[in-house]
Design a protein around this motif. Sequence first.
Motif, PDB file in Angstrom:
ATOM      1  N   TYR A  47      44.633  50.006  39.473  1.00 61.29           N
ATOM      2  CA  TYR A  47      43.349  49.158  39.291  1.00 61.29           C
ATOM      3  C   TYR A  47      43.696  47.795  40.195  1.00 61.29           C
ATOM      4  O   TYR A  47      42.922  47.404  41.115  1.00 61.29           O
ATOM      5  CB  TYR A  47      43.129  48.749  38.153  1.00 61.29           C
ATOM      6  CG  TYR A  47      41.859  47.670  38.053  1.00 61.29           C
ATOM      7  CD1 TYR A  47      40.677  47.763  38.409  1.00 61.29           C
ATOM      8  CD2 TYR A  47      42.445  46.306  37.922  1.00 61.29           C
ATOM      9  CE1 TYR A  47      39.728  46.811  38.422  1.00 61.29           C
ATOM     10  CE2 TYR A  47      41.657  45.336  37.988  1.00 61.29           C
ATOM     11  CZ  TYR A  47      40.133  45.433  38.203  1.00 61.29           C
ATOM     12  OH  TYR A  47      39.212  44.605  38.302  1.00 61.29           O
ATOM     13  N   THR A  97      41.907  47.095  43.895  1.00 63.87           N
ATOM     14  CA  THR A  97      40.857  45.858  44.081  1.00 63.87           C
ATOM     15  C   THR A  97      41.295  44.833  44.637  1.00 63.87           C
ATOM     16  O   THR A  97      40.548  43.886  44.892  1.00 63.87           O
ATOM     17  CB  THR A  97      40.351  45.590  42.656  1.00 63.87           C
ATOM     18  OG1 THR A  97      41.471  45.230  41.765  1.00 63.87           O
ATOM     19  CG2 THR A  97      39.565  46.889  41.986  1.00 63.87           C
ATOM     20  N   PHE A 104      34.117  43.895  37.994  1.00 64.08           N
ATOM     21  CA  PHE A 104      35.729  44.175  37.878  1.00 64.08           C
ATOM     22  C   PHE A 104      36.140  43.996  36.661  1.00 64.08           C
ATOM     23  O   PHE A 104      35.901  43.332  35.896  1.00 64.08           O
ATOM     24  CB  PHE A 104      36.411  43.229  39.056  1.00 64.08           C
ATOM     25  CG  PHE A 104      36.304  43.730  40.299  1.00 64.08           C
ATOM     26  CD1 PHE A 104      35.538  44.818  40.819  1.00 64.08           C
ATOM     27  CD2 PHE A 104      37.021  43.172  41.460  1.00 64.08           C
ATOM     28  CE1 PHE A 104      35.695  45.162  42.284  1.00 64.08           C
ATOM     29  CE2 PHE A 104      37.049  43.479  42.771  1.00 64.08           C
ATOM     30  CZ  PHE A 104      36.473  44.776  42.837  1.00 64.08           C
ATOM     31  N   CYS A 109      30.675  38.631  42.273  1.00 64.81           N
ATOM     32  CA  CYS A 109      31.629  39.665  41.705  1.00 64.81           C
ATOM     33  C   CYS A 109      32.293  39.079  40.459  1.00 64.81           C
ATOM     34  O   CYS A 109      33.132  37.948  40.878  1.00 64.81           O
ATOM     35  CB  CYS A 109      32.820  40.055  42.912  1.00 64.81           C
ATOM     36  SG  CYS A 109      34.031  41.041  42.175  1.00 64.81           S
ATOM     37  N   SER A 117      34.887  39.098  37.457  1.00 63.09           N
ATOM     38  CA  SER A 117      36.190  39.957  37.211  1.00 63.09           C
ATOM     39  C   SER A 117      36.723  39.425  35.710  1.00 63.09           C
ATOM     40  O   SER A 117      36.990  38.366  35.605  1.00 63.09           O
ATOM     41  CB  SER A 117      37.266  39.614  38.066  1.00 63.09           C
ATOM     42  OG  SER A 117      38.426  40.452  37.995  1.00 63.09           O
ATOM     43  N   ARG A 125      35.981  49.962  45.810  1.00 63.49           N
ATOM     44  CA  ARG A 125      37.309  49.656  45.504  1.00 63.49           C
ATOM     45  C   ARG A 125      38.227  49.566  46.714  1.00 63.49           C
ATOM     46  O   ARG A 125      39.394  49.314  46.645  1.00 63.49           O
ATOM     47  CB  ARG A 125      37.745  51.332  44.530  1.00 63.49           C
ATOM     48  CG  ARG A 125      37.280  51.109  43.571  1.00 63.49           C
ATOM     49  CD  ARG A 125      38.230  50.359  42.538  1.00 63.49           C
ATOM     50  NE  ARG A 125      37.237  50.257  41.055  1.00 63.49           N
ATOM     51  CZ  ARG A 125      37.480  50.913  40.132  1.00 63.49           C
ATOM     52  NH1 ARG A 125      38.627  51.784  40.277  1.00 63.49           N
ATOM     53  NH2 ARG A 125      37.211  50.766  38.951  1.00 63.49           N
TER      54      ARG A 125
END
Length: 192
Positions: A151, A155, A7, A112, A114, A89
């Motif tokens: 975004y 997310t 991300f 994940c 980010s 997403r």
Amino acid sequence: MINIVLFGPPGSGKGTQAQNLIEKFNLKQISTGDLFRYNIKNETELGKLAKSYIDKGELVPDQVTTDMLTDEVKKPTDTNGFIFDGYPRTVNQTEALEEIVKKELNSEISVCLSLVVEDEILVNRLLKRGETSGRTDDSNEEIIRTRIQEYYSKTAEVAELYKKQNKYVEIKGVGEIDEISEMLYAEVEKIK
């Protein structure tokens, strides 16, 4: 197998860091943007279907994107895993990705990662990039701010899902590229 969801808002350095992760851990990047371009250019059945929605100004349904991703994951590869960029997403896409990784790779999403960068820094980076890249979406501050907000809104739910699974890690995306890379590498090393 290492399977990373990456991300980062526009301008966060995600492209650069994805390349560094690919080289360091022998991963394959699957970018939904690249998948769309490939399938449309090569006029695959999924590409034609996606183009029919895009030409009408509509969003491509999740199922079409998911099918493209499934086809890509099924291709033989000698890598140690994947970086998923631009997908998931939505909550539905997250569930679909977990199912694909489980069914096709007999694996799971490992983490994940980010990249977190303050909005003003993102805007300045993108405006600077717009001066040299020729990308029109990087040269208008209003459009840039809209992209950044889009975004975040898209997310946020997905980030919450990964937080509940203890698979969500934020990395500060400001500083020397190598230092940021090292922080990402350290997180991946924890799951190897």
